[in-house]
Scaffold this active site. Structure first.
Site, PDB file in Angstrom:
ATOM      1  N   LYS A 116       1.400  -8.559  14.033  1.00 60.87           N
ATOM      2  CA  LYS A 116       2.014  -7.228  13.823  1.00 60.87           C
ATOM      3  C   LYS A 116       2.999  -6.875  14.931  1.00 60.87           C
ATOM      4  O   LYS A 116       4.034  -6.246  14.677  1.00 60.87           O
ATOM      5  CB  LYS A 116       0.922  -6.159  13.717  1.00 60.87           C
ATOM      6  N   LYS A 201       3.351   5.838  18.620  1.00 58.49           N
ATOM      7  CA  LYS A 201       3.128   7.269  18.408  1.00 58.49           C
ATOM      8  C   LYS A 201       2.557   7.426  16.996  1.00 58.49           C
ATOM      9  O   LYS A 201       2.983   6.717  16.070  1.00 58.49           O
ATOM     10  CB  LYS A 201       4.473   8.004  18.514  1.00 58.49           C
ATOM     11  N   HIS A 208       2.510   6.787   2.840  1.00 60.38           N
ATOM     12  CA  HIS A 208       2.525   5.329   2.963  1.00 60.38           C
ATOM     13  C   HIS A 208       3.391   4.802   1.825  1.00 60.38           C
ATOM     14  O   HIS A 208       3.024   4.921   0.655  1.00 60.38           O
ATOM     15  CB  HIS A 208       1.090   4.811   2.827  1.00 60.38           C
ATOM     16  N   LYS A 237      -6.705   1.673  -1.262  1.00 59.64           N
ATOM     17  CA  LYS A 237      -5.763   2.380  -2.147  1.00 59.64           C
ATOM     18  C   LYS A 237      -6.468   2.716  -3.456  1.00 59.64           C
ATOM     19  O   LYS A 237      -7.091   1.839  -4.057  1.00 59.64           O
ATOM     20  CB  LYS A 237      -4.525   1.496  -2.388  1.00 59.64           C
ATOM     21  N   GLU A 275       5.827  -2.514   4.618  1.00 65.23           N
ATOM     22  CA  GLU A 275       5.171  -1.205   4.648  1.00 65.23           C
ATOM     23  C   GLU A 275       5.888  -0.277   5.618  1.00 65.23           C
ATOM     24  O   GLU A 275       6.243  -0.680   6.726  1.00 65.23           O
ATOM     25  CB  GLU A 275       3.724  -1.335   5.138  1.00 65.23           C
ATOM     26  N   ARG A 292       2.272 -11.778   1.079  1.00 68.87           N
ATOM     27  CA  ARG A 292       1.504 -12.233  -0.108  1.00 68.87           C
ATOM     28  C   ARG A 292       1.879 -11.368  -1.299  1.00 68.87           C
ATOM     29  O   ARG A 292       2.522 -10.329  -1.123  1.00 68.87           O
ATOM     30  CB  ARG A 292       0.009 -12.074   0.182  1.00 68.87           C
ATOM     31  N   VAL A 295      -2.176  -6.502  -4.684  1.00 67.57           N
ATOM     32  CA  VAL A 295      -2.943  -5.995  -5.833  1.00 67.57           C
ATOM     33  C   VAL A 295      -2.029  -5.174  -6.728  1.00 67.57           C
ATOM     34  O   VAL A 295      -2.038  -5.301  -7.950  1.00 67.57           O
ATOM     35  CB  VAL A 295      -4.128  -5.120  -5.341  1.00 67.57           C
ATOM     36  N   ARG A 338      -6.775   1.695  -9.496  1.00 70.99           N
ATOM     37  CA  ARG A 338      -7.698   0.567  -9.365  1.00 70.99           C
ATOM     38  C   ARG A 338      -9.034   1.010  -9.952  1.00 70.99           C
ATOM     39  O   ARG A 338      -9.527   2.102  -9.626  1.00 70.99           O
ATOM     40  CB  ARG A 338      -7.880   0.201  -7.891  1.00 70.99           C
TER      41      ARG A 338
HETATM   42  C1  MV4 Z   1       0.544   4.242  11.078  1.00 69.76           C
HETATM   43  C2  MV4 Z   1       0.340   5.562  10.586  1.00 69.76           C
HETATM   44  C3  MV4 Z   1       0.890   6.625  11.311  1.00 69.76           C
HETATM   45  N1  MV4 Z   1       1.588   6.397  12.438  1.00 69.76           N
HETATM   46  N2  MV4 Z   1       1.257   4.052  12.196  1.00 69.76           N
HETATM   47  C4  MV4 Z   1      -2.599   1.994   8.500  1.00 69.76           C
HETATM   48  C5  MV4 Z   1      -2.754   0.548   8.137  1.00 69.76           C
HETATM   49  C6  MV4 Z   1      -1.399   0.032   7.964  1.00 69.76           C
HETATM   50  N3  MV4 Z   1      -1.252  -0.470   6.624  1.00 69.76           N
HETATM   51  C7  MV4 Z   1      -0.466   1.152   8.267  1.00 69.76           C
HETATM   52  N4  MV4 Z   1      -1.241   2.233   8.743  1.00 69.76           N
HETATM   53  C8  MV4 Z   1      -0.720   3.328   9.336  1.00 69.76           C
HETATM   54  N5  MV4 Z   1       0.019   3.170  10.436  1.00 69.76           N
HETATM   55  C9  MV4 Z   1       1.754   5.113  12.875  1.00 69.76           C
HETATM   56  N6  MV4 Z   1       2.451   4.903  14.009  1.00 69.76           N
HETATM   57  C10 MV4 Z   1      -0.435   5.728   9.407  1.00 69.76           C
HETATM   58  C11 MV4 Z   1      -0.963   4.594   8.801  1.00 69.76           C
HETATM   59  C12 MV4 Z   1      -1.784   4.769   7.613  1.00 69.76           C
HETATM   60  C13 MV4 Z   1      -3.063   5.289   7.773  1.00 69.76           C
HETATM   61  C14 MV4 Z   1      -3.548   5.601   9.063  1.00 69.76           C
HETATM   62  C15 MV4 Z   1      -4.811   6.097   9.162  1.00 69.76           C
HETATM   63  C16 MV4 Z   1      -5.611   6.298   8.039  1.00 69.76           C
HETATM   64  C17 MV4 Z   1      -5.142   5.975   6.803  1.00 69.76           C
HETATM   65  C18 MV4 Z   1      -3.865   5.463   6.640  1.00 69.76           C
HETATM   66  C19 MV4 Z   1      -3.366   5.103   5.383  1.00 69.76           C
HETATM   67  C20 MV4 Z   1      -2.107   4.579   5.270  1.00 69.76           C
HETATM   68  C21 MV4 Z   1      -1.293   4.394   6.401  1.00 69.76           C
END
Ligand code: MV4
Length: 446
Positions: A116, A201, A208, A237, A275, A292, A295, A338
């Protein structure tokens, strides 16, 4: 094009790939564990080979057994599906070293973008908006404190070997950071064998949004627009949709262009998803790349009419993409739910068992991707998802109503399914007015 492909996966995604192969005149080889022996979906492949006992560690994750199955079946290529070994760069390398085409990105691209922190650095280098934060891995608490004070709380600590929410910790103060930083490193070391973490931050009230990409080996990179995955519960999700109701056409254009630019800059090939998190002012920030098929890929297929699995097979066979970006038009609106064998009245606990009766919804604009049927036994050994209900509508409201109608038609006996929560969400004003963010579900329903 290949004559025979082994699918190193199970359930609905294995069936999805068998079907694409059948339509392309490619023979498919299924693998199954003792727990999946006799499952009806296996008969939609041309061959089926038992690879071991029920536990995934003794069957679906056993690289030597998968390679042997490919060998004895005469397969030329291996499709990993999603989950399991789909983002295991070592598996991709072993496939290639043993003479099988891996239907996905190169193991080099997978290793590079699966880290990452490296992906974040590459995005920065390509000029893609990234979240303000550390410049690389943060070694210790003192460095973490300095960064958090520079970018202001709250901050997210992320494991570079993590992803999908695993190995993430949130801190709102110095005191919290001192504790959670060490916890994040220890958890990452224990889970991924790599304790390296970086800091971003925290984008508050995040949406998302991810962009579907497909690239061939000739530098052609196409996007299939975005999917909004904000409706999640504990990083699972529950509802995905496209177009995203949280961004306008200008942001969409910029986000898709950024995704294409990043993938073009690193020479990535095959399917991938980038993402982003989006704040309430529609600012978007790169988060990670998923190397990949996902889903939720049917959402993009129903929006554009493109078969992503077939596109993957063309790319893996070293062919050019059978379309260009100008051929890809988005039409209408798509929502996916889902369907999980989980009991919403029992904190979504898995609900395995024999399906004694099943009524599958249908009608115009309704697709159900699933490997189950009446008489099928949902195993306790595997993921609880038994299928995906995907609906198309001319606009978001028609699509929402169609999904509510389809979910209401769904009948299943013998197991519990998570449908009631999804109906609650689809009927909630926050969803209807697109005012949700990722914590909406957990904040609204205990
Ligand atoms: C973040 C974010 C907010 N700020 N990064 C979570 C897993 C990955 N797929 C991306 N994620 C996130 N990264 C920053 N700097 C919010 C998410 C996020 C998330 C964070 C906490 C709980 C649920 C979440 C669901 C989707 C994305």
């Amino acid at each position: 094009m290949f004559q025979r492909i082994l699918v190193a996966n199970r359930g609905e995604i294995a069936l999805r790939i068998f079907r694409a192969c059948r339509e392309m005149g490619i023979e498919s080889v299924a693998v199954f564990s003792e727990a999946d022996r006799g499952a009806a979906y296996l008969d939609l492949a041309d061959q089926k080979i038992c690879i071991g006992p029920p536990r995934v560690g003794d069957s679906y994750l056993k690289i030597d057994r998968l390679i042997s199955a490919a060998e004895v079946s005469g397969a030329e290529a291996i499709h990993p599906g999603y989950g399991l070994l789909s983002e295991n760069a070592h598996f991709a390398e072993v496939c290639r070293d043993c003479g099988f085409e891996f239907i996905g990105p190169s193991h080099e691209a997978m290793a590079m973008l699966g880290d990452k922190n490296t992906a974040r650095s590459l995005a920065k280098k390509a000029g893609i908006p990234t979240v303000p934060g550390s410049d690389g891995i943060v070694e210790n608490v003192d460095e973490a404190l300095k960064i958090a004070r520079e970018f202001e709380y709250p901050v997210l600590i992320k494991a570079t070997a993590g992803g999908g929410g695993r190995g993430m910790r949130l801190a709102y103060s110095d005191d919290e950071l001192k504790t959670v930083f060490v916890e994040a490193q220890q958890e990452a070391k224990a889970c991924f064998g790599n304790g390296d973490c970086y800091i971003e931050k925290y984008i508050e009230e995040p949406r998302h949004v991810e962009v579907q990409l497909i690239a061939d080996n000739y530098g052609n990179v196409c996007h299939l627009f975005e999917r909004d995955c904000t409706m999640q519960r504990r990083h699972q999700k529950l509802i995905e949709e496209s177009p995203s109701p949280h961004i306008g056409p200008e942001t969409r254009k910029k986000m898709c262009a950024a995704a294409v630019k990043l993938v073009s800059s690193v020479g990535y090939a095959n399917a991938g998803t980038i993402e982003f998190v989006v704040d309430k002012n529609e600012n978007f920030y790169f988060i990670e790349l998923n190397a990949r098929i996902q889903v939720e890929h049917p959402v993009s297929e129903m929006l554009t009419g493109i078969d992503l699995i077939k596109a993957q097979l063309h790319v893996a066979a070293n062919e050019k993409l059978p379309f260009t970006q100008k051929d890809i038009q988005a039409r209408g609106h798509v929502i996916e739910c889902r369907i999980n064998a989980e009991d919403p009245n029992f904190n979504f606990a898995p609900s395995p068992g024999k399906i004694t009766a099943l009524n599958i919804p249908g009608g115009y604009g309704v697709r159900f991707d699933s490997h189950v049927h009446a008489g099928y036994s949902v195993s306790p050994y595997y993921d609880s998802m038994i299928g995906k209900l995907i609906c198309w509508g001319a606009d978001r409201e028609e699509c929402r109503r169609r999904m509510i109608r389809a979910l209401s038609e769904f009948r299943v006996e013998g197991i519990k399914v998570s449908i009631s929560r999804q109906l609650d969400i689809l009927n909630h004003p926050v969803f209807i007015n697109a005012q949700g963010f990722t914590s909406f579900i957990e904040k609204t329903w205990k």
